[in-house]
Motif scaffolding. Structure first.
Motif, short mmCIF file in Angstrom:
data_model
loop_
_atom_site.label_atom_id
_atom_site.label_comp_id
_atom_site.label_asym_id
_atom_site.label_seq_id
_atom_site.Cartn_x
_atom_site.Cartn_y
_atom_site.Cartn_z
N ARG A 18 9.61 111.03 -8.99
CA ARG A 18 8.64 111.52 -8.02
C ARG A 18 8.34 110.44 -6.99
O ARG A 18 8.26 110.69 -5.80
N ASP A 46 16.01 113.24 -24.54
CA ASP A 46 14.74 113.53 -25.19
C ASP A 46 14.03 112.29 -25.71
O ASP A 46 13.00 112.37 -26.36
N SER A 93 16.07 110.90 -10.79
CA SER A 93 15.08 111.76 -10.14
C SER A 93 13.71 111.19 -10.48
O SER A 93 13.31 111.18 -11.63
N PRO A 98 15.48 114.74 -14.81
CA PRO A 98 14.34 114.17 -15.52
C PRO A 98 14.56 114.15 -17.04
O PRO A 98 15.14 115.07 -17.61
N GLY A 99 14.10 113.08 -17.67
CA GLY A 99 14.22 112.92 -19.11
C GLY A 99 14.23 111.45 -19.48
O GLY A 99 14.27 110.57 -18.61
N PRO A 102 5.38 111.74 -15.68
CA PRO A 102 5.87 112.49 -16.83
C PRO A 102 7.40 112.57 -16.84
O PRO A 102 8.05 112.58 -15.80
N SER A 103 7.96 112.62 -18.06
CA SER A 103 9.42 112.67 -18.19
C SER A 103 10.00 113.94 -17.58
O SER A 103 11.21 114.01 -17.33
N THR A 104 9.17 114.91 -17.31
CA THR A 104 9.65 116.12 -16.63
C THR A 104 9.83 115.87 -15.14
O THR A 104 10.40 116.71 -14.44
N GLN A 105 9.38 114.72 -14.65
CA GLN A 105 9.48 114.43 -13.23
C GLN A 105 10.28 113.17 -12.93
O GLN A 105 10.47 112.83 -11.77
N SER A 106 10.75 112.46 -13.95
CA SER A 106 11.50 111.24 -13.71
C SER A 106 12.59 111.07 -14.75
O SER A 106 12.52 111.61 -15.86
N LYS A 164 23.21 115.75 -17.96
CA LYS A 164 22.79 116.71 -18.98
C LYS A 164 23.85 117.79 -19.17
O LYS A 164 24.10 118.23 -20.31
#
Length: 565
Positions: free
Chosen positions: A130, A86, A128, A109-110, A138-142, A79
């Motif tokens: 979980r 996204d 990354s 994550p994304g 969720p994409s915020t965690q993987s 990133k």
């Protein structure tokens, strides 16, 4: 807290003082520090950063002398390199450029939308997640690499010569709804020197073709703690050698869970379920081992061994295969080569359709089995469809402790060797020599014994009715002088002595029949006037009468009864 760093090429440094790790470094005029103690160590992404301090940083973190951040330049945060992640923006060029540097690439994550990516020698991709076992998250965690619609190619491709690649904690989405072809990870056929791909804690989902394709010649590809789900074709196609799959979960494949066309493959602790065809197919392979694996709910067979080779199955669990049609496919199908099955269970999950057999050998094949268990209702017809294919062997002597029993078929007998056949003609024991085509000696479940030349049977000894043994198609020869038949005498006997009185004697024996042949022989004691002897009367089941031609004959007479066959 603000930090002023002076010196040439003054950088922008961010430090997490709780862990003592530099988390980013950029060339720029300002540095920021979250400092609550710790040393400046670790990783960042800027090239040729040399940070110098000319004094003391206020707070709990003190830096004096030289801060050398060169070590942090060996990793790329994708990133920070410009990828968006996204799920909409095409990140192919940014990610490929990062891979091309040869540095390890870290994916925060994304969802990273990509076309085909080309792996390079020594590529390291780290994501990354979980947990690989709790996907989707969720994409915020993987971190997920998703193949763009219309690519119709592989997501990650490795040409011949691309080796020593490591991939961990990444999710891959093959987007089969938007693509008609392409594997998620595809390793081209190569030479034996193309080795060492390691895939760990990943999730491969939705391939338009195979989840993981390993071309012939590839060696030492290892995958562990990884899911491979919903591939349109095979979950894994494994044509290389020396591969190792450990704790790999493969489910809902459009063809087979795993197709193996290479040699020396090791599968352990894997779970393979609900494929549209077979669980595992071994096609002309050798030294393939499945240990502690679960193989279940496939439309056809759980395991297929075909076109030769040798496969070992150790401590595995098969259940609820043949889901396409009841009583049609087995748990294990062997149509070519040999299989060794040890300590394996064949179970039942309460589904409507079930396999016909646990093991179904067909053709010129061999089955070696030890210590397996077929649970109730796990098959429709039984354990092994053709027991003549079972060829259990040992390279040396087999020594068993006292009171040990070898029990075949669940016989209730307490004998050291016991067998329960499904029919009286089932063979319990037989011998052959060299190239014999027929047994020289055999015993079946009814106790019938046969002998032969090795090409055909010519002697049979059997119990044909109660209290009688029948010797068929042969003579009985006593070949040693001084040896012969011994027949017990006594009450109701077939042989004995009678003493005549006034030329006659009645012998009471239930052994006499209306068809008995009774042989009489005087014993030469010449008591009275000896005459010639005859049977003058008989009552079947009661007695017969001996009469001499001399009314004064009182000699002793030996008699013997023989029945016609």
């Amino acid at each position: 807290m603000k930090v002023q760093v002076t010196g040439e090429n003054a950088p922008n440094v961010a430090v997490d003082g709780r862990r003592g790790v530099v988390i980013e470094a950029r060339v720029g005029p300002v540095s920021s520090v979250n400092g609550r103690g710790g040393a400046v160590t670790g990783l960042a992404e800027a090239d040729d950063v040399l940070a110098k301090t000319g004094g003391t940083i206020s707070g709990d973190l003190t830096i004096t002398g030289t801060l050398n951040a060169n070590g942090v330049t060996n990793w790329i945060n994708i990133k920070r390199a410009g990828a968006v992640g996204d799920g909409v923006t095409d990140d192919t060029a940014t990610i490929q450029a990062a891979i091309d540097t040869g540095k390890p690439v870290y994916f925060p994550p994304g969802v990273y939308l990509v076309g085909t990516l080309e792996a390079k020698l020594g590529t390291v991709l780290i994501g990354s997640m979980r947990s690989a076992y709790a996907y989707p998250v969720p994409s915020t965690q993987s971190a997920t690499l998703k193949l763009k619609s219309g690519t119709n190619g592989n997501l990650l491709h490795a040409a011949t010569g691309i080796n020593n690649v490591q991939i961990s904690n990444l999710a891959f989405d093959g987007n089969k709804a938007g693509n008609t072809s392409g594997d998620i990870i595809h390793l081209d056929a190569a030479t034996a020197q193309d080795t060492s791909w390691h895939i760990a804690d990943c999730y491969l989902d939705n391939a338009a073709h195979d989840g993981l394709y390993i071309g012939s010649g590839r060696q030492a590809v290892k995958a562990n703690r990884t899911w491979i789900m919903r591939s349109a074709n095979n979950g894994i196609t494994l044509n290389g050698a020396d591969a190792g799959l450990d704790t790999v979960l493969i489910g809902l494949s459009g063809a087979n869970g795993i197709y193996i066309g290479g040699w020396v493959e090791h599968l352990s602790n894997c779970d393979i379920w609900s494929s549209e065809s077979n669980g595992v197919v071994c096609d002309n392979v050798n030294q393939v081992t499945l240990a502690n694996c679960g193989i279940d709910r496939h439309k056809q067979a759980g395991l297929v061994v075909q076109n030769g080779g040798a496969v070992s199955v150790i401590g595995c669990m098969f259940h609820s295969n043949s889901q396409q049609t009841n009583n049609t496919y087995p748990h294990i199908s062997v149509t070519g080569g040999a299989i060794t099955v040890i300590g394996t269970q064949f179970g039942y999950d309460g589904l409507t359709n079930n396999p016909d057999w646990a093991i179904k050998p067909v053709g010129s094949v061999a089955v070696l089995d030890w210590g397996n268990r077929v649970l109730s209702s796990s098959t429709v017809q039984g354990y092994i469809s053709d027991v003549t294919k079972v060829q259990n062997t040992s390279g040396g002597s087999i020594s068993l402790p006292a009171a040990t029993q070898v029990n075949i078929g669940g016989s209730g007998s307490p004998a050291a060797f016991a067998m329960k056949g499904s029919a009286t003609g089932d063979f319990a024991f037989s011998t052959r020599v060299g190239s014999d085509t027929s047994s020289r000696y055999s015993v079946n479940a009814a106790g019938t014994q046969t002998w032969g030349s090795g090409t055909a049977t010519d002697v049979t000894l059997a119990r044909d009715i109660a209290n009688r043994l029948s010797l068929s198609t042969s003579d009985l020869r006593i070949a040693t002088a001084g040896r012969g038949l011994m027949v017990a005498e006594g009450s109701n006997a077939k042989m004995g002595l009678a003493t005549l009185a006034a030329g006659t004697a009645t012998v009471a024996t239930t052994a006499v029949t209306a068809n008995s042949r009774i042989f009489l022989t005087g014993q030469g004691d010449t008591a009275g006037t000896e005459g010639w002897l005859r049977v003058s009367a008989r009552t079947a089941g009661t007695s017969f009468t001996i009469t001499s031609s001399s009314g004064t004959d009182t000699s002793t007479v030996a008699w013997m009864i023989v029945e016609p066959a």
